[in-house]
Design an enzyme around this catalytic site. Structure first.
Site, mmCIF file in Angstrom:
data_model
loop_
_atom_site.group_PDB
_atom_site.id
_atom_site.type_symbol
_atom_site.label_atom_id
_atom_site.label_comp_id
_atom_site.label_asym_id
_atom_site.label_seq_id
_atom_site.Cartn_x
_atom_site.Cartn_y
_atom_site.Cartn_z
ATOM 1 N N ALA A 43 0.854 -1.189 0.000
ATOM 2 C CA ALA A 43 0.000 0.000 0.000
ATOM 3 C C ALA A 43 0.886 1.233 0.000
ATOM 4 O O ALA A 43 1.801 1.343 0.830
ATOM 5 C CB ALA A 43 -0.922 0.015 1.214
ATOM 6 N N LYS A 205 15.851 7.162 19.190
ATOM 7 C CA LYS A 205 16.561 5.885 19.222
ATOM 8 C C LYS A 205 17.099 5.586 20.622
ATOM 9 O O LYS A 205 17.027 4.445 21.096
ATOM 10 C CB LYS A 205 17.697 5.918 18.201
ATOM 11 C CG LYS A 205 17.208 6.073 16.767
ATOM 12 C CD LYS A 205 18.362 6.367 15.813
ATOM 13 C CE LYS A 205 17.866 6.590 14.394
ATOM 14 N NZ LYS A 205 18.964 6.998 13.481
#
Length: 434
Positions: A43, A205
Site C-alpha cells: 500500500a 533511538k
C-alpha cells in the site's frame, strides 16, 4: 509451515530495499525461517512507482487500511513513518491479530508503551530492529545476547547525518554551515535537517535503547536533547589539540539517583574506538557488568542496510509463530509485569566532565576570577589552554573533572556576568567511556 504472507505499508527507500532483499534472497531466507516469506500486498501513495519495483505478482493499492484488514496477511510491515497514521494502522493491525514489523523509531519512542500493551493483549509480536542504527543488530543484542548482564550504560553515535557533519568539520576545518550544505548536496541531510542536527532523531533511538537496557517504560518526553547546529569549528580544533573528538552522543546510564537519558555533543577521548566512527556510520557501545564493554558498528541508514533488519525481524516472526506467546522474547526485553519504576534523572543532576571555552579581557586577575568562580562551585580543572584572541582578548579552554550540571550552569552564569567577559561561554560535556 505454510508461507507467511506480508503486507507492506510504504515503499520508499527502506520499503523498496525490503522488497528487493525478500526477492533476491528468497531461497536463503526460506532456509533460515523454515517457510517462505511472501510479499503479497503493498500500500502506497505512489502506486505506479511501486508496481515498477515489486512487479505484477504483488498486489499494489493506495488503500493502507485494506492491507491491514486483509484476512490473508499474517504480518504487516509499517514503513510509512510519522506517529499519527502509522499509529492508527499499527493498532488496527494488532486488533486484527496481525504481527507487525516496523522501523519507525519515533512511533515506538513516543507511543511504544500503548502499542506494546495492546500487542500483549492480542498475543501478537512487534519487531522493530530497524528502528535503531539501521542494519546494526543492537536491539537483538540487548534483548537477547546480553540478557545475563545488568546493563550499566549505553552510549551511541546513532545519527549518521550529524556524524557526517562533525567528521567533515574535523577533517576539513570547515564551518557547520558549509558542511551542512555539502551533506544536503550528497543526500545525507534532508532539505530541512532539523530533526537530525538538533538531536531529535537520536533521542528517539536512545529512548528505545534505554527502555530495553534498563527495563523501564519509553519516556522520550523526559530526554535531554541538544543538537550540533551551534558548534564552532574552533571547538572541533581545540578538542583535537586536547586529544578528543566531538560526537553527537546518545548516553543513557543507570545511577543511584536515577537513569540518565541525554543527547548532546560530547568530547570523547580520541583513543576510544567509538571516537573514530566517522562519516554516516553508526556505533553503539554497551557496558554490561558481566561482559564488559561491547561495540556494535555499521551503516545506520539506507535502503538495504535497514531492510536487512526488517527482513531479519520477519524471519524472527516466522520462527516464533507457533510458539506459546509466554515463551517469546518480551517486547521490552523484560517481562511486562517486572518493569522498573526508576525515574529519569533531571539533567541538572547529571554528573560528568565539561569542556568550557570563553573569551575574556587579556588583563591581570581575570583568570584568577574565573578559576575562583569554578572553585566556589566545586568544579576542579583537569587541563587548560590559553590562546591570544583579537581585540585585546584572551581565549581560554578549560577541561573539568566530574561536576554536576546545575553547578556548571551556575558557574557559567557568573563568568558571563564578569566585566571582563567577552560573550557567552561555550559548554560541552565529556565522556571517557572507559
Amino acid at each position: 509451515m505454510k508461507p507467511i504472507k506480508v503486507g507492506l505499508l510504504g515503499i520508499g527507500t527502506v520499503g523498496g530495499g525490503t522488497a528487493a532483499v525478500l526477492k533476491r534472497n528468497a531461497a536463503e531466507i526460506t532456509r533460515r525461517a523454515g517457510c517462505t516469506i511472501e510479499l503479497t500486498h503493498v500500500a502506497t501513495r505512489t502506486v505506479a512507482r511501486a508496481q515498477g519495483v515489486v512487479g505484477d505478482e504483488v498486489q499494489v493499492s493506495d488503500d493502507m487500511l485494506a492491507v491491514v484488514n486483509h484476512p490473508d496477511i499474517d504480518v504487516v510491515v509499517e514503513l510509512i513513518g510519522g506517529t499519527t497514521l502509522a499509529k492508527e494502522l499499527m493498532l488496527a493491525a494488532i486488533n486484527n491479530g496481525k504481527h507487525v514489523v516496523t522501523a519507525n523509531k519515533a512511533l515506538i519512542a513516543t507511543h511504544g508503551n500503548e502499542i506494546f500493551a495492546r500487542a500483549r493483549e492480542k498475543n501478537v509480536m512487534i519487531a522493530f530492529e530497524g528502528a535503531v542504527a539501521g542494519g546494526v543488530p543492537i536491539i537483538k543484542a540487548i534483548r537477547e545476547a546480553l540478557t545475563a548482564n545488568r546493563i550499566e550504560w549505553v552510549a551511541g553515535i546513532i545519527n549518521g547525518t550529524s556524524n557526517f557533519i562533525l567528521s567533515e568539520m574535523r577533517d576539513k576545518g570547515s564551518s557547520f554551515a558549509e558542511v551542512l550544505a555539502e551533506a544536503q548536496r550528497l543526500g545525507y541531510a534532508e532539505a530541512d535537517p532539523t530533526f537530525d542536527i538538533e538531536g531529535n532523531d537520536a533521542a528517539h533511538k536512545l529512548t528505545i535503547l534505554s527502555a530495553l537496557a534498563f527495563g523501564i517504560p519509553f519516556q522520550y518526553d523526559k530526554a535531554y536533547i541538544e543538537g550540533i547546529s551551534t558548534l564552532d569549528a574552533a571547538d572541533i580544533r581545540y578538542a583535537e589539540q586536547l586529544g578528543y573528538r566531538i560526537k553527537l552522543l546518545g548516553m543513557t546510564r543507570r545511577t543511584a539517583q536515577g537513569i540518565e537519558l541525554r543527547v548532546h555533543p560530547t568530547l570523547i577521548p580520541e583513543k576510544r574506538l567509538i571516537a573514530n566512527v566517522n562519516g554516516v556510520m553508526n556505533a553503539v557501545l554497551v557496558k554490561g557488568d558481566a561482559v564488559g564493554s561491547t561495540l556494535y558498528y555499521g551503516p545506520g541508514a539506507g535502503a538495504e542496510p535497514t531492510a536487512s533488519a526488517v527482513v531479519a525481524d520477519l524471519v524472527d516472526v516466522a520462527r516464533l509463530l507457533t510458539a506459546d506467546p509466554q515463551h517469546r522474547v518480551p517486547l521490552s526485553a523484560f517481562q511486562p509485569d517486572m518493569l522498573s519504576d526508576e525515574a529519569i534523572l533531571p539533567m541538572d543532576e547529571v554528573v560528568t566532565s565539561y569542556y568550557l571555552r570563553l573569551q575574556v579581557a587579556d588583563k591581570t586577575g581575570v583568570l584568577a576570577n574565573v578559576t575562583g568562580i569554578l572553585a566556589r562551585y566545586r568544579i576542579s580543572i583537569e587541563a587548560m589552554l590559553q590562546k591570544e584572541a583579537q581585540g585585546g582578548a584572551a581565549e581560554i579552554v578549560i577541561l573539568s573533572h566530574l561536576a554536576r550540571e546545575k553547578d556548571v550552569n551556575a558557574a557559567i552564569a557568573e563568568i558571563e556576568a564578569l566585566d571582563a567577559s567577552r560573550g557567552k561561554v561555550v559548554r560541552l560535556r565529556m565522556e571517557t567511556l572507559g
